[in-house]
Motif scaffolding. Structure first.
Motif, PDB file in Angstrom:
ATOM      1  N   ALA A  19       0.874  -1.335   0.002  1.00 21.85           N
ATOM      2  CA  ALA A  19      -0.174   0.075  -0.083  1.00 21.85           C
ATOM      3  C   ALA A  19       0.925   1.229  -0.091  1.00 21.85           C
ATOM      4  O   ALA A  19       0.657   2.256  -0.642  1.00 21.85           O
ATOM      5  CB  ALA A  19      -0.867   0.028   1.149  1.00 21.85           C
ATOM      6  N   LEU A  20       2.001   1.215   0.846  1.00 24.03           N
ATOM      7  CA  LEU A  20       2.959   2.392   1.030  1.00 24.03           C
ATOM      8  C   LEU A  20       3.624   2.452  -0.582  1.00 24.03           C
ATOM      9  O   LEU A  20       3.919   3.711  -0.853  1.00 24.03           O
ATOM     10  CB  LEU A  20       3.818   2.123   1.990  1.00 24.03           C
ATOM     11  CG  LEU A  20       3.316   2.652   3.455  1.00 24.03           C
ATOM     12  CD1 LEU A  20       3.968   1.864   4.467  1.00 24.03           C
ATOM     13  CD2 LEU A  20       2.762   3.761   3.534  1.00 24.03           C
ATOM     14  N   HIS A  21       4.092   1.463  -1.101  1.00 23.55           N
ATOM     15  CA  HIS A  21       4.635   1.478  -2.198  1.00 23.55           C
ATOM     16  C   HIS A  21       3.965   2.013  -3.420  1.00 23.55           C
ATOM     17  O   HIS A  21       4.098   3.087  -4.144  1.00 23.55           O
ATOM     18  CB  HIS A  21       5.279   0.031  -2.608  1.00 23.55           C
ATOM     19  CG  HIS A  21       6.200   0.161  -3.773  1.00 23.55           C
ATOM     20  ND1 HIS A  21       5.788  -0.714  -4.977  1.00 23.55           N
ATOM     21  CD2 HIS A  21       7.046   0.978  -4.395  1.00 23.55           C
ATOM     22  CE1 HIS A  21       6.514  -0.325  -5.771  1.00 23.55           C
ATOM     23  NE2 HIS A  21       7.503   0.647  -5.691  1.00 23.55           N
ATOM     24  N   LEU A  22       2.662   1.507  -3.508  1.00 23.81           N
ATOM     25  CA  LEU A  22       1.519   1.853  -4.579  1.00 23.81           C
ATOM     26  C   LEU A  22       1.318   3.047  -4.627  1.00 23.81           C
ATOM     27  O   LEU A  22       1.003   3.939  -5.700  1.00 23.81           O
ATOM     28  CB  LEU A  22       0.255   0.893  -4.406  1.00 23.81           C
ATOM     29  CG  LEU A  22      -0.860   1.112  -5.587  1.00 23.81           C
ATOM     30  CD1 LEU A  22      -0.124   0.395  -7.096  1.00 23.81           C
ATOM     31  CD2 LEU A  22      -2.048   0.288  -5.183  1.00 23.81           C
ATOM     32  N   SER A  23       1.295   3.683  -3.466  1.00 26.22           N
ATOM     33  CA  SER A  23       0.656   5.216  -3.214  1.00 26.22           C
ATOM     34  C   SER A  23       1.878   6.246  -3.234  1.00 26.22           C
ATOM     35  O   SER A  23       1.839   7.311  -3.244  1.00 26.22           O
ATOM     36  CB  SER A  23       0.087   5.467  -1.975  1.00 26.22           C
ATOM     37  OG  SER A  23       0.872   4.950  -0.901  1.00 26.22           O
TER      38      SER A  23
ATOM     39  N   SER B 221       9.943   3.940  -1.909  1.00 28.13           N
ATOM     40  CA  SER B 221      10.374   3.614  -3.193  1.00 28.13           C
ATOM     41  C   SER B 221      10.472   2.249  -3.413  1.00 28.13           C
ATOM     42  O   SER B 221      10.455   1.795  -4.665  1.00 28.13           O
ATOM     43  CB  SER B 221      11.739   4.399  -3.367  1.00 28.13           C
ATOM     44  OG  SER B 221      12.564   4.086  -2.431  1.00 28.13           O
ATOM     45  N   SER B 222      10.010   1.303  -2.456  1.00 24.71           N
ATOM     46  CA  SER B 222      10.059  -0.130  -2.551  1.00 24.71           C
ATOM     47  C   SER B 222       9.040  -0.514  -1.459  1.00 24.71           C
ATOM     48  O   SER B 222       8.619   0.027  -0.626  1.00 24.71           O
ATOM     49  CB  SER B 222      11.540  -0.703  -2.249  1.00 24.71           C
ATOM     50  OG  SER B 222      11.836  -0.908  -0.820  1.00 24.71           O
TER      51      SER B 222
ATOM     52  N   GLU C 105       7.415  -2.198   4.150  1.00 27.20           N
ATOM     53  CA  GLU C 105       7.151  -3.141   5.176  1.00 27.20           C
ATOM     54  C   GLU C 105       8.002  -2.574   6.314  1.00 27.20           C
ATOM     55  O   GLU C 105       7.542  -2.743   7.645  1.00 27.20           O
ATOM     56  CB  GLU C 105       7.733  -4.417   4.549  1.00 27.20           C
ATOM     57  CG  GLU C 105       7.153  -5.105   3.594  1.00 27.20           C
ATOM     58  CD  GLU C 105       7.500  -6.363   2.992  1.00 27.20           C
ATOM     59  OE1 GLU C 105       6.709  -7.149   2.344  1.00 27.20           O
ATOM     60  OE2 GLU C 105       8.614  -6.762   3.572  1.00 27.20           O
ATOM     61  N   LEU C 106       9.100  -1.999   6.399  1.00 26.07           N
ATOM     62  CA  LEU C 106      10.060  -1.463   7.247  1.00 26.07           C
ATOM     63  C   LEU C 106       9.187  -0.540   8.169  1.00 26.07           C
ATOM     64  O   LEU C 106       9.356  -0.578   9.358  1.00 26.07           O
ATOM     65  CB  LEU C 106      11.472  -1.129   6.880  1.00 26.07           C
ATOM     66  CG  LEU C 106      12.403  -2.081   6.766  1.00 26.07           C
ATOM     67  CD1 LEU C 106      13.749  -1.357   6.297  1.00 26.07           C
ATOM     68  CD2 LEU C 106      12.672  -3.083   8.001  1.00 26.07           C
TER      69      LEU C 106
END
Ligand code: URA
Length: 440
Positions: A280-284, A288-289, A294-295
């Protein structure tokens, strides 16, 4: 237009026109179509299927059956949600939404009740004393502005068609048809006015999707449909054979969700939350990865920031300051409904647990909690099971491996036998397959 004519057409396997689907959804939402006809239509769709075009029209009409949530321009690009096709012990949404909010995303989550043997996030949330699953526009705005997330059900105003169809699908055994699942999930998500969606599409014996090939078909269809509806979707195909985490049952799953928010590493679920959150964090575009996402997720789950967001969300959604505090920082279990009786079931062999089948466990939990055959509004919120041992753990003969929480004094023999048959213990330890199958 005549509903009996439309029903005959679908019953005979013909494609419905846009006007006919519009008429049906309008009648579903304003109560002018009889529930018997809605049930018959769902069964005809289930048996005869729908074309792609019918599914697109159905989904759009379900969105148009109500209002779409409106958000200030400053939230654009940060409006994200996650949805799962449903699983046993699947409580991912409950810790995930506040964790994403703690990472700076805005999560306006519309969620559902139990469908068939899979638990519903709304039922779980309703086991929290005082929690309100219906919010006004002003309350929704203030939740997103001040907390970053909320979780609520469909209403007479937001996606009302799904509210009706969801309940009737459950009553008529017409849940597990992929076009109905797609339209139900995506109409809710489009009504949220989000930018991005992560879909957890479960595959395996404990899901509606038994094989990877059918899951891929559904995944591509959903991605295309979500584009038409105005948001971008990434789909994670995840294996689901074993209950997720150790708890299955409404209040038990709230307890376990809070354990996760308190930083505990619960098997088979924490990693899934990290993966979904990372995507979710990457798609938005916030990381950057996926790995960086996840971290970030791990950090907020372990430093108390996600828990703080959860507590603030509870207060915004009607839970008292005192109960929220006890749930999050005190004795969580005693703030939740607890079943009157508990029974431990003992292992019949010594060895490694290679398999615990989620499907029979989901069915037993559903039956333990059912107080009315025709309604999920009256579920017993305190019943369920706790896996004292789960897959890839060692158990000794006569050691308790499952604790059943029940409301009737006597536990039904069929339930005991089904639970006993759900575990495979062996002298050989086998490697547990990765939960994530592929990302689409
Ligand atoms: N979740 C939903 O909202 N709808 C379905 O049909 C299945 C899972």
């Amino acid at each position: 237009m005549d509903m009996k004519y439309i029903l005959r057409k679908k019953r005979d396997g013909e494609e419905l026109s846009e006007e006919e689907i519009k008429f049906f959804i309008k009648g579903v939402s304003n109560g002018t179509i009889h529930e018997a006809q809605i049930g018959a239509m769902l069964m005809a769709i289930f048996i005869k299927g729908m074309t792609q075009q019918e599914c697109v029209t159905l989904t759009k009409e379900m969105v148009f059956s109500g209002d779409t949530m409106q958000w200030p321009a400053k939230f654009r690009g940060s409006l994200v949600d996650k949805h799962s096709t449903g699983g046993v012990g699947d409580k991912v949404s409950i810790p995930l939404a506040p964790a994403l909010a703690a990472c700076g995303l805005k999560v306006p989550m519309l969620t559902g009740r139990c469908l068939s043997f899979t638990g519903g996030t709304l039922d779980k949330l309703e086991s929290i004393p005082g929690f309100r699953i219906s919010l006004t526009d002003t309350e929704m705005q203030s939740c997103l502005e001040e907390v970053g997330c909320f979780m609520m059900g469909t209403t007479e105003r937001i996606c009302p068609a799904d509210k009706v169809l969801y309940k009737i699908r459950d009553l008529t055994s017409t849940v597990d048809y992929y076009n109905l699942i797609a339209s139900s999930i995506l109409s809710k998500k489009a009504s949220e006015g989000i930018d991005y969606l992560i879909m957890d599409l479960k595959v395996g014996s404990a899901t509606f999707m038994k094989d990877v090939e059918s899951a891929r078909v559904l995944a591509h269809q959903k991605i295309n449909l979500s584009k038409l509806l105005g948001f971008k979707t990434r789909i994670l195909l995840t294996r689901h054979e074993t209950p997720l985490g150790r708890c299955v049952g409404n209040s038990l799953e709230i307890f376990e969700s809070i354990e996760i928010l308190r930083g505990k590493n619960v098997p088979l679920i924490k990693d899934l939350i990290l993966h979904i959150g990372g995507h979710a964090l990457h798609l938005s575009g916030k990381t950057s990865s996926v790995e960086e996402g996840e971290l970030k997720m791990r950090e907020v789950l372990e430093n108390g920031k996600a828990l703080e967001c959860f507590k603030n969300m509870l207060i915004k959604q009607g839970v008292s300051e005192e109960v929220s505090h006890q749930l999050c920082f005190g004795d969580t279990r005693s703030a939740l409904p607890q079943a009157k009786y508990q029974t431990r079931i003992l292992a019949q062999n010594t060895g490694w647990i290679n398999r615990i089948e989620a499907f029979p466990i989901g069915k037993v939990c559903y039956e333990l909690g059912k107080t009315n055959e025709n309604s999920s509004d009256t579920l017993n919120r305190s019943t369920g099971v706790e896996l004292l041992k789960t897959v890839d753990e060692f158990v000794e003969i006569n050691e308790p491996w499952i604790l059943v929480h029940h409301s009737e004094e006597q536990l039904n023999e069929d339930h005991i036998n089904a639970l006993k048959a759900s575990i495979t213990i062996s002298s050989v330890r086998i490697e547990i397959e990765n939960q994530l199958i592929e990302v689409i």
